[in-house]
Design a protein around this motif. Sequence first.
Motif, short mmCIF file in Angstrom:
data_model
loop_
_atom_site.label_atom_id
_atom_site.label_comp_id
_atom_site.label_asym_id
_atom_site.label_seq_id
_atom_site.Cartn_x
_atom_site.Cartn_y
_atom_site.Cartn_z
N HIS A 135 21.32 -30.73 -39.20
CA HIS A 135 20.08 -31.11 -39.95
C HIS A 135 20.02 -32.55 -39.64
CE1 HIS A 135 22.62 -32.81 -43.16
NE2 HIS A 135 23.15 -31.79 -43.29
N GLU A 136 18.57 -32.97 -40.11
CA GLU A 136 18.60 -34.49 -39.96
C GLU A 136 19.47 -35.27 -40.95
OE1 GLU A 136 14.40 -35.32 -40.39
OE2 GLU A 136 13.70 -34.14 -38.68
N ASN A 137 19.72 -36.39 -40.49
CA ASN A 137 20.37 -37.26 -41.18
C ASN A 137 20.12 -37.37 -42.74
OD1 ASN A 137 23.15 -38.12 -40.65
ND2 ASN A 137 22.58 -39.02 -38.98
N GLU A 138 18.60 -38.19 -42.58
CA GLU A 138 18.27 -38.70 -43.96
C GLU A 138 17.56 -37.09 -44.70
OE1 GLU A 138 17.25 -39.37 -41.04
OE2 GLU A 138 17.90 -41.27 -40.47
N SER A 139 17.31 -36.10 -44.12
CA SER A 139 16.73 -34.88 -44.67
C SER A 139 17.62 -33.56 -44.62
CB SER A 139 15.08 -34.85 -44.20
OG SER A 139 14.41 -35.87 -44.45
N PRO A 140 18.30 -33.39 -45.63
CA PRO A 140 19.37 -32.29 -45.14
C PRO A 140 18.32 -30.83 -45.15
CG PRO A 140 20.23 -33.73 -46.68
CD PRO A 140 18.74 -34.11 -46.54
N ASP A 141 17.24 -30.77 -45.78
CA ASP A 141 16.33 -29.87 -45.86
C ASP A 141 15.76 -29.28 -44.52
OD1 ASP A 141 17.06 -29.22 -48.46
OD2 ASP A 141 15.36 -30.46 -49.05
N VAL A 142 15.73 -30.26 -43.63
CA VAL A 142 15.06 -30.19 -42.22
C VAL A 142 16.20 -29.63 -41.33
CG1 VAL A 142 13.55 -31.33 -40.33
CG2 VAL A 142 13.39 -31.73 -42.77
N GLU A 143 16.21 -28.31 -41.18
CA GLU A 143 17.37 -27.88 -40.39
C GLU A 143 17.17 -27.42 -38.90
OE1 GLU A 143 18.70 -24.64 -42.69
OE2 GLU A 143 20.30 -25.75 -43.87
N LEU A 144 17.92 -27.72 -38.08
CA LEU A 144 17.73 -27.27 -36.72
C LEU A 144 18.50 -25.91 -36.53
CD1 LEU A 144 18.26 -30.38 -34.74
CD2 LEU A 144 16.13 -29.29 -35.30
N ALA A 145 19.56 -25.58 -37.15
CA ALA A 145 20.30 -24.42 -37.08
C ALA A 145 21.04 -24.32 -38.18
CB ALA A 145 21.16 -24.49 -35.97
N ARG A 146 21.55 -23.13 -38.56
CA ARG A 146 22.49 -22.48 -39.80
C ARG A 146 23.08 -21.17 -39.49
NH1 ARG A 146 22.43 -22.20 -45.57
NH2 ARG A 146 21.22 -24.17 -45.87
N VAL A 147 24.18 -21.13 -39.48
CA VAL A 147 25.09 -20.07 -39.21
C VAL A 147 26.25 -19.91 -40.47
CG1 VAL A 147 24.70 -20.22 -36.76
CG2 VAL A 147 26.82 -21.57 -37.81
N SER A 148 26.38 -18.55 -40.49
CA SER A 148 27.47 -18.34 -41.41
C SER A 148 28.86 -17.64 -40.54
CB SER A 148 27.16 -17.29 -42.78
OG SER A 148 26.13 -17.75 -43.36
N HIS A 149 29.99 -18.06 -41.07
CA HIS A 149 31.10 -17.37 -40.34
C HIS A 149 32.12 -17.03 -41.27
CE1 HIS A 149 30.61 -18.42 -36.02
NE2 HIS A 149 29.84 -19.16 -36.66
N ASP A 150 32.94 -16.26 -41.21
CA ASP A 150 34.06 -15.72 -41.87
C ASP A 150 35.17 -16.48 -41.63
OD1 ASP A 150 35.33 -14.76 -39.53
OD2 ASP A 150 34.77 -12.80 -39.63
N GLU A 151 36.34 -16.29 -42.29
CA GLU A 151 37.53 -17.20 -42.28
C GLU A 151 38.04 -17.23 -40.97
OE1 GLU A 151 41.60 -17.90 -44.97
OE2 GLU A 151 40.30 -16.09 -45.28
N GLU A 152 38.07 -16.13 -40.15
CA GLU A 152 38.66 -15.93 -38.96
C GLU A 152 37.87 -16.89 -37.87
OE1 GLU A 152 39.44 -11.96 -37.77
OE2 GLU A 152 40.73 -11.88 -39.35
N THR A 153 36.72 -17.04 -37.84
CA THR A 153 35.72 -17.54 -36.83
C THR A 153 35.45 -19.00 -37.33
OG1 THR A 153 33.77 -16.42 -37.65
CG2 THR A 153 35.38 -15.35 -36.06
N ALA A 154 35.63 -19.55 -38.35
CA ALA A 154 34.93 -20.49 -39.03
C ALA A 154 35.73 -21.85 -38.38
CB ALA A 154 34.99 -20.46 -40.55
N THR A 155 36.74 -21.92 -37.94
CA THR A 155 37.50 -23.07 -37.62
C THR A 155 37.02 -23.55 -36.27
OG1 THR A 155 39.07 -21.72 -36.31
CG2 THR A 155 39.61 -22.09 -38.57
N SER A 156 36.46 -22.99 -35.28
CA SER A 156 36.00 -23.74 -34.16
C SER A 156 34.77 -22.64 -33.56
CB SER A 156 37.09 -24.03 -33.21
OG SER A 156 37.76 -23.03 -32.83
N PHE A 157 33.98 -23.25 -33.17
CA PHE A 157 32.84 -22.30 -32.51
C PHE A 157 31.66 -23.17 -31.80
CE2 PHE A 157 31.89 -22.66 -36.79
CZ PHE A 157 30.45 -23.16 -36.65
#
Length: 228
Positions: A135-157
């Motif tokens: 997201h934008e530095n000053e505006s967290p609500d202005v997002e470019l991308a959002r993803v959800s990951h489980d415990e196995e794939t969240a460490t690096s992607f």
Amino acid sequence: MSLIDESAQTINITFSLPPDFNAPLDGNNETVVDVQRVNPRQTTNIKHWRHPSIVGGQWNFRFPHRHSDISVKYRITIQLFHNRQPLLLEQAHFVIVHQAPHRQTLHLSPIGYLYVEVQEPKMIPPEQAITISLHENESPDVELARVSHDEETATSFYLKYDPEHVVPGKRYALTGIENRYHQRLSVFPEDVELVPATRAPRSRLSGMINQWLNEPLRLLTDSLSKIR
């Protein structure tokens, strides 16, 4: 702590790109790698490497390491150019060598892809354990991308984003949230410039020529004190 060894040992680095990233094959291409040894007192150039094509996929790179019994920190910068336009995000990769031989994989981020590393979650359900927001530095609500990951794939992607929605030269932030307790997690990089402000690289000579051409002409009658 020992002195520099007479025979140089080698540090082996594997550069890795996203599997679905296809580097252009036409036009004027170049790969540039710089390696520097960094410490609190000074920075020393170790290796400068240029190759007149783009190296894609996974490929190996080596540079000398002339120390033993001492930890050394190296900064590695790499850029791929297509028709003088950078294809990678401008990032510095750090390699800390405690003992040679040393091997390490560095994941490169082309424009449109961002390699993300997240603090390993603990004691949380495996399904959609972490939400990562770009997201934008000053505006967290202005997002470019959002993803959800489980415990196995969240460490690096690799997190994909649309460069057309990015302001060149502007820095954007990454936020990681553990979904069960809504606690913040450490995410690397914390902030990043997603599209370079200046897309075309210039050599030192061409920069001096352009600066000279843009300066007003000086008459021979000007005083010597004005001539620098």
